[in-house]
Design a protein around this motif. Structure first.
Motif, mmCIF file in Angstrom:
data_model
loop_
_atom_site.group_PDB
_atom_site.id
_atom_site.type_symbol
_atom_site.label_atom_id
_atom_site.label_comp_id
_atom_site.label_asym_id
_atom_site.label_seq_id
_atom_site.Cartn_x
_atom_site.Cartn_y
_atom_site.Cartn_z
ATOM 1 N N THR A 14 0.833 -1.209 0.000
ATOM 2 C CA THR A 14 0.000 0.000 0.000
ATOM 3 C C THR A 14 0.863 1.252 0.000
ATOM 4 O O THR A 14 0.492 2.266 -0.582
ATOM 5 N N ALA A 15 2.004 1.233 0.610
ATOM 6 C CA ALA A 15 2.911 2.385 0.590
ATOM 7 C C ALA A 15 3.417 2.640 -0.823
ATOM 8 O O ALA A 15 3.496 3.778 -1.278
ATOM 9 N N VAL A 16 3.737 1.553 -1.528
ATOM 10 C CA VAL A 16 4.200 1.680 -2.912
ATOM 11 C C VAL A 16 3.085 2.232 -3.799
ATOM 12 O O VAL A 16 3.304 3.141 -4.609
ATOM 13 N N VAL A 17 1.885 1.709 -3.622
ATOM 14 C CA VAL A 17 0.745 2.185 -4.410
ATOM 15 C C VAL A 17 0.463 3.648 -4.094
ATOM 16 O O VAL A 17 0.229 4.472 -4.986
ATOM 17 N N ALA A 18 0.479 4.010 -2.838
ATOM 18 C CA ALA A 18 0.224 5.400 -2.443
ATOM 19 C C ALA A 18 1.274 6.333 -3.047
ATOM 20 O O ALA A 18 0.951 7.429 -3.526
ATOM 21 N N THR A 19 2.518 5.911 -3.051
ATOM 22 C CA THR A 19 3.588 6.715 -3.643
ATOM 23 C C THR A 19 3.378 6.865 -5.145
ATOM 24 O O THR A 19 3.508 7.959 -5.698
ATOM 25 N N ALA A 20 3.031 5.774 -5.817
ATOM 26 C CA ALA A 20 2.799 5.815 -7.268
ATOM 27 C C ALA A 20 1.610 6.712 -7.604
ATOM 28 O O ALA A 20 1.679 7.533 -8.527
ATOM 29 N N LEU A 25 -0.569 11.762 -9.664
ATOM 30 C CA LEU A 25 -1.375 12.964 -9.425
ATOM 31 C C LEU A 25 -0.529 14.226 -9.538
ATOM 32 O O LEU A 25 -0.978 15.247 -10.078
ATOM 33 N N GLY A 26 0.685 14.189 -9.044
ATOM 34 C CA GLY A 26 1.585 15.338 -9.149
ATOM 35 C C GLY A 26 1.911 15.677 -10.595
ATOM 36 O O GLY A 26 1.887 16.847 -10.992
ATOM 37 N N VAL A 27 2.208 14.649 -11.392
ATOM 38 C CA VAL A 27 2.526 14.859 -12.806
ATOM 39 C C VAL A 27 1.300 15.394 -13.555
ATOM 40 O O VAL A 27 1.393 16.349 -14.327
ATOM 41 N N VAL A 28 0.135 14.794 -13.308
ATOM 42 C CA VAL A 28 -1.095 15.232 -13.979
ATOM 43 C C VAL A 28 -1.418 16.675 -13.605
ATOM 44 O O VAL A 28 -1.754 17.489 -14.465
ATOM 45 N N SER A 29 -1.313 17.009 -12.334
ATOM 46 C CA SER A 29 -1.634 18.383 -11.932
ATOM 47 C C SER A 29 -0.651 19.373 -12.542
ATOM 48 O O SER A 29 -1.038 20.462 -12.954
ATOM 49 N N THR A 30 0.605 19.019 -12.664
ATOM 50 C CA THR A 30 1.588 19.883 -13.320
ATOM 51 C C THR A 30 1.238 20.075 -14.791
ATOM 52 O O THR A 30 1.303 21.193 -15.307
ATOM 53 N N LEU A 31 0.861 18.990 -15.445
ATOM 54 C CA LEU A 31 0.469 19.090 -16.854
ATOM 55 C C LEU A 31 -0.771 19.961 -17.032
ATOM 56 O O LEU A 31 -0.850 20.767 -17.964
ATOM 57 N N VAL A 32 -1.738 19.813 -16.143
ATOM 58 C CA VAL A 32 -2.964 20.618 -16.222
ATOM 59 C C VAL A 32 -2.641 22.097 -16.017
ATOM 60 O O VAL A 32 -3.101 22.955 -16.766
ATOM 61 N N VAL A 33 -1.826 22.397 -15.025
ATOM 62 C CA VAL A 33 -1.449 23.794 -14.762
ATOM 63 C C VAL A 33 -0.681 24.369 -15.950
ATOM 64 O O VAL A 33 -0.920 25.507 -16.368
#
Length: 159
Positions: A14-20, A25-33
């Motif tokens: 679950t830690a690995v999944v949460a990190t992924a 989400l970080g990459v997608v939000s950067t792309l959206v911005v």
């Protein structure tokens, strides 16, 4: 008390999944911005291009109109206002508008140019500033220019 082996592995998973998921989400939000910023900058560039074209056309039209108010009467020049309009860069500015402006503005610009041409003809036909012909032609120029400026302002507010 010691945890069973399976529970410890599950927590690592679950830690690995949460990190992924966090990374995605970080990459997608950067792309959206970045996309939003790009669209805003593009819109600003388009608005600036429109504004510049509008100002160039209105400036050329005003130069022609002002020059026509000082024109000497000459029956030979009646109907030849298109040459004088061209000398003041009106047609060049109008061609630039054709590249960036909406159809309504192009139509209004053509009407304004025609009104200035009619004003030219009234002046070179010998109608003085007190005559009905001169005043009607001058009023037509003001009204056509007013409709054009109103359409230009509306177009600029949309950007």
């Amino acid at each position: 008390m010691e945890l069973p082996y399976n529970l410890g592995v599950g927590m690592q998973w679950t830690a690995v999944v949460a990190t992924a998921v966090g990374t995605v989400l970080g990459v997608v939000s950067t792309l959206v911005v970045d996309r939003i910023r790009w669209r805003r900058e593009r819109s600003e560039r388009e608005r600036d291009a429109l504004r510049t074209s509008f100002m160039e056309y209105l400036g050329a039209l005003a130069q022609a109109r002002d020059a026509f108010t000082r024109a000497e009467p000459s029956q030979e020049r009646v109907g030849r206002g298109h040459i004088a309009v061209s000398e003041h860069g009106v047609y060049t500015a109008q061609h630039q508008l054709e590249l960036v402006a909406p159809q309504l503005i192009l139509d209004r610009a053509r009407q304004a140019t025609l009104a200035v041409l009619d004003f030219h003809d009234a002046v070179v036909a010998g109608h003085d500033a007190d005559s009905d012909e001169y005043l009607m032609a001058w009023r037509a120029v003001r009204e056509a220019r007013g409709r054009l400026v109103e359409a230009m302002q509306t177009a600029l507010r949309r950007y």
